[in-house]
Design a protein around this motif. Structure first.
Motif, PDB file in Angstrom:
ATOM      1  N   PHE A   4       0.826  -1.212   0.000  1.00  0.00           N
ATOM      2  CA  PHE A   4       0.000   0.000   0.000  1.00  0.00           C
ATOM      3  C   PHE A   4       0.858   1.259   0.000  1.00  0.00           C
ATOM      4  N   ARG A   5       1.934   1.226   0.754  1.00  0.00           N
ATOM      5  CA  ARG A   5       2.793   2.414   0.853  1.00  0.00           C
ATOM      6  C   ARG A   5       3.431   2.739  -0.495  1.00  0.00           C
ATOM      7  N   TYR A   6       3.964   1.709  -1.174  1.00  0.00           N
ATOM      8  CA  TYR A   6       4.626   1.979  -2.449  1.00  0.00           C
ATOM      9  C   TYR A   6       3.628   2.284  -3.559  1.00  0.00           C
ATOM     10  N   ALA A   7       2.416   1.746  -3.454  1.00  0.00           N
ATOM     11  CA  ALA A   7       1.388   2.110  -4.420  1.00  0.00           C
ATOM     12  C   ALA A   7       1.083   3.602  -4.329  1.00  0.00           C
ATOM     13  N   GLN A   8       1.018   4.118  -3.107  1.00  0.00           N
ATOM     14  CA  GLN A   8       0.751   5.538  -2.914  1.00  0.00           C
ATOM     15  C   GLN A   8       1.933   6.391  -3.377  1.00  0.00           C
ATOM     16  N   LEU A   9       3.151   5.958  -3.025  1.00  0.00           N
ATOM     17  CA  LEU A   9       4.336   6.707  -3.444  1.00  0.00           C
ATOM     18  C   LEU A   9       4.451   6.757  -4.963  1.00  0.00           C
ATOM     19  N   GLY A  10       4.172   5.625  -5.602  1.00  0.00           N
ATOM     20  CA  GLY A  10       4.256   5.570  -7.055  1.00  0.00           C
ATOM     21  C   GLY A  10       3.244   6.475  -7.722  1.00  0.00           C
ATOM     22  N   ALA A  11       2.026   6.497  -7.174  1.00  0.00           N
ATOM     23  CA  ALA A  11       0.989   7.353  -7.739  1.00  0.00           C
ATOM     24  C   ALA A  11       1.351   8.825  -7.609  1.00  0.00           C
ATOM     25  N   GLU A  12       2.041   9.163  -6.519  1.00  0.00           N
ATOM     26  CA  GLU A  12       2.455  10.551  -6.317  1.00  0.00           C
ATOM     27  C   GLU A  12       3.624  10.923  -7.228  1.00  0.00           C
ATOM     28  N   LYS A  13       4.545   9.972  -7.418  1.00  0.00           N
ATOM     29  CA  LYS A  13       5.755  10.256  -8.184  1.00  0.00           C
ATOM     30  C   LYS A  13       5.508  10.216  -9.676  1.00  0.00           C
ATOM     31  N   LEU A  14       4.654   9.302 -10.131  1.00  0.00           N
ATOM     32  CA  LEU A  14       4.390   9.158 -11.559  1.00  0.00           C
ATOM     33  C   LEU A  14       2.937   8.733 -11.737  1.00  0.00           C
ATOM     34  N   PRO A  15       2.009   9.692 -11.697  1.00  0.00           N
ATOM     35  CA  PRO A  15       0.584   9.357 -11.825  1.00  0.00           C
ATOM     36  C   PRO A  15       0.311   8.517 -13.072  1.00  0.00           C
ATOM     37  N   GLY A  16      -0.437   7.449 -12.878  1.00  0.00           N
ATOM     38  CA  GLY A  16      -0.769   6.580 -13.999  1.00  0.00           C
ATOM     39  C   GLY A  16       0.277   5.530 -14.300  1.00  0.00           C
ATOM     40  N   GLY A  17       1.405   5.554 -13.594  1.00  0.00           N
ATOM     41  CA  GLY A  17       2.455   4.568 -13.819  1.00  0.00           C
ATOM     42  C   GLY A  17       2.143   3.234 -13.163  1.00  0.00           C
ATOM     43  N   THR A  18       2.952   2.231 -13.467  1.00  0.00           N
ATOM     44  CA  THR A  18       2.805   0.899 -12.881  1.00  0.00           C
ATOM     45  C   THR A  18       3.836   0.718 -11.781  1.00  0.00           C
ATOM     46  N   VAL A  19       3.360   0.524 -10.569  1.00  0.00           N
ATOM     47  CA  VAL A  19       4.251   0.260  -9.440  1.00  0.00           C
ATOM     48  C   VAL A  19       4.575  -1.230  -9.440  1.00  0.00           C
ATOM     49  N   PHE A  20       5.857  -1.561  -9.297  1.00  0.00           N
ATOM     50  CA  PHE A  20       6.228  -2.977  -9.276  1.00  0.00           C
ATOM     51  C   PHE A  20       7.449  -3.216  -8.399  1.00  0.00           C
ATOM     52  N   ARG A  21       7.616  -4.461  -8.037  1.00  0.00           N
ATOM     53  CA  ARG A  21       8.729  -4.876  -7.175  1.00  0.00           C
ATOM     54  C   ARG A  21       9.664  -5.782  -7.951  1.00  0.00           C
ATOM     55  N   GLU A  22      10.955  -5.575  -7.775  1.00  0.00           N
ATOM     56  CA  GLU A  22      11.976  -6.495  -8.273  1.00  0.00           C
ATOM     57  C   GLU A  22      12.379  -7.339  -7.063  1.00  0.00           C
ATOM     58  N   PRO A  23      11.766  -8.516  -6.893  1.00  0.00           N
ATOM     59  CA  PRO A  23      11.887  -9.246  -5.631  1.00  0.00           C
ATOM     60  C   PRO A  23      13.291  -9.723  -5.301  1.00  0.00           C
ATOM     61  N   GLN A  24      14.118  -9.938  -6.336  1.00  0.00           N
ATOM     62  CA  GLN A  24      15.458 -10.453  -6.077  1.00  0.00           C
ATOM     63  C   GLN A  24      16.286  -9.505  -5.219  1.00  0.00           C
ATOM     64  N   ILE A  25      16.013  -8.223  -5.299  1.00  0.00           N
ATOM     65  CA  ILE A  25      16.758  -7.255  -4.487  1.00  0.00           C
ATOM     66  C   ILE A  25      15.823  -6.433  -3.612  1.00  0.00           C
ATOM     67  N   ASP A  26      14.564  -6.842  -3.534  1.00  0.00           N
ATOM     68  CA  ASP A  26      13.558  -6.160  -2.717  1.00  0.00           C
ATOM     69  C   ASP A  26      13.480  -4.680  -3.060  1.00  0.00           C
ATOM     70  N   ALA A  27      13.465  -4.360  -4.339  1.00  0.00           N
ATOM     71  CA  ALA A  27      13.424  -2.968  -4.797  1.00  0.00           C
ATOM     72  C   ALA A  27      12.049  -2.660  -5.387  1.00  0.00           C
ATOM     73  N   TRP A  28      11.558  -1.460  -5.119  1.00  0.00           N
ATOM     74  CA  TRP A  28      10.262  -1.015  -5.628  1.00  0.00           C
ATOM     75  C   TRP A  28      10.454   0.144  -6.590  1.00  0.00           C
ATOM     76  N   TYR A  29       9.705   0.109  -7.699  1.00  0.00           N
ATOM     77  CA  TYR A  29       9.805   1.123  -8.739  1.00  0.00           C
ATOM     78  C   TYR A  29       8.405   1.532  -9.205  1.00  0.00           C
TER      79      TYR A  29
END
Length: 263
Positions: free
Chosen positions: A143-168
């Motif tokens: 939920f936190r990264y979904a909100q951050l992503g919407a604020e940083k890039l409205p309409g973008g796709t929030v996703f996780r790279e699980p191998q390094i626990d990174a969110w984009y």
């Protein structure tokens, strides 16, 4: 974080497994079930029914009582709000398949709250038996990264790279970081989608499903151990594999605390 450090974090998370009878968990499918890539009202309704099912609420009661903060009977868990889609880095994107999106849907995340204010995230996914809760975790990353992503890039796709626990968040040909692990991978200003693909192909291109690496019992850069603690549900396919590109669907219910980047 290295790939093996990510694995260590997953294995350490197994120490938080609850002693819940395996009968309360759905059986892992031998053939992973692909998740729908479009979230519809019907999909959300099915996930909501799974999250609020009596068996799920009973399991949540034990989950919230795991440290003796509250008794299972007093926990009175409830599911709040609407589930959100959670995307992970797509193996098809890493493999360079034409038209592949950078991320694919892995599960829907719902928020559960206990009577004393504790919170947990329910991972709900489509299985051979229908929509089921396949993991319960502390924290609010989804939920936190979904909100951050919407604020940083409205309409973008929030996703996780699980191998390094990174969110984009990705959109408009750019991939922007949402946490420290992502900044370490692509820089504070992010990178182009093409440059990001070059990076993940180099990191994971020889570790995709069907590769010799995967056939040796490895995935996502580490071997997947099968771990259970205190009679809990086995972890190999449910937790460790959640950080692997070979994951094509979520397996047996694994009740764990949030994996962290502490390793």
């Amino acid at each position: 974080m290295t790939l093996r450090a990510s694995a260590a974090a997953a294995v350490l998370a197994a120490t938080a497994l609850l002693g819940i009878a395996a009968a309360t968990a759905p059986q892992a499918s031998a053939t992973p079930v692909p998740q729908p890539q479009t979230v519809t009202a019907e999909t959300r309704d099915a996930a909501a029914r799974a999250a609020s099912a009596p068996d799920t609420l009973a399991t949540l009661s034990r989950f919230f009582a795991r440290e003796g903060r509250i008794s299972p009977a007093a926990a009175q868990p409830r599911v709040e709000g609407e589930a959100i889609p959670v995307h992970y880095l797509s193996p098809d994107f890493v493999a360079g398949k034409a038209g592949a999106s950078v991320a694919r849907l892995e599960f829907l995340a719902g928020k559960a709250v206990s009577a004393d204010g504790q919170q947990a995230v329910l991972w709900t996914a489509r299985t051979e038996a229908g929509w089921q809760v396949v993991n319960i975790a502390t924290g609010d990353d989804e939920f936190r990264y979904a909100q951050l992503g919407a604020e940083k890039l409205p309409g973008g796709t929030v996703f996780r790279e699980p191998q390094i626990d990174a969110w984009y968040v990705a959109g408009g040909g750019r991939v922007l970081p949402l946490d420290e692990d992502a900044v370490a991978a692509v820089g504070s200003g992010g990178t182009t989608l093409g440059a990001y693909r070059t990076r993940v192909v180099k990191a994971y291109g020889d570790k995709l499903p069907g590769s010799a690496y995967a056939e040796r019992g490895m995935a996502g850069g580490f071997e997947e151990p099968s771990v259970s603690v205190g009679g809990g549900v086995p972890v190999g396919g449910g937790v460790a594999a959640a950080g692997a590109l070979a994951l094509a669907g979520v397996g047996a219910l694994a009740l764990v605390r949030r994996r962290t980047a502490e390793a």
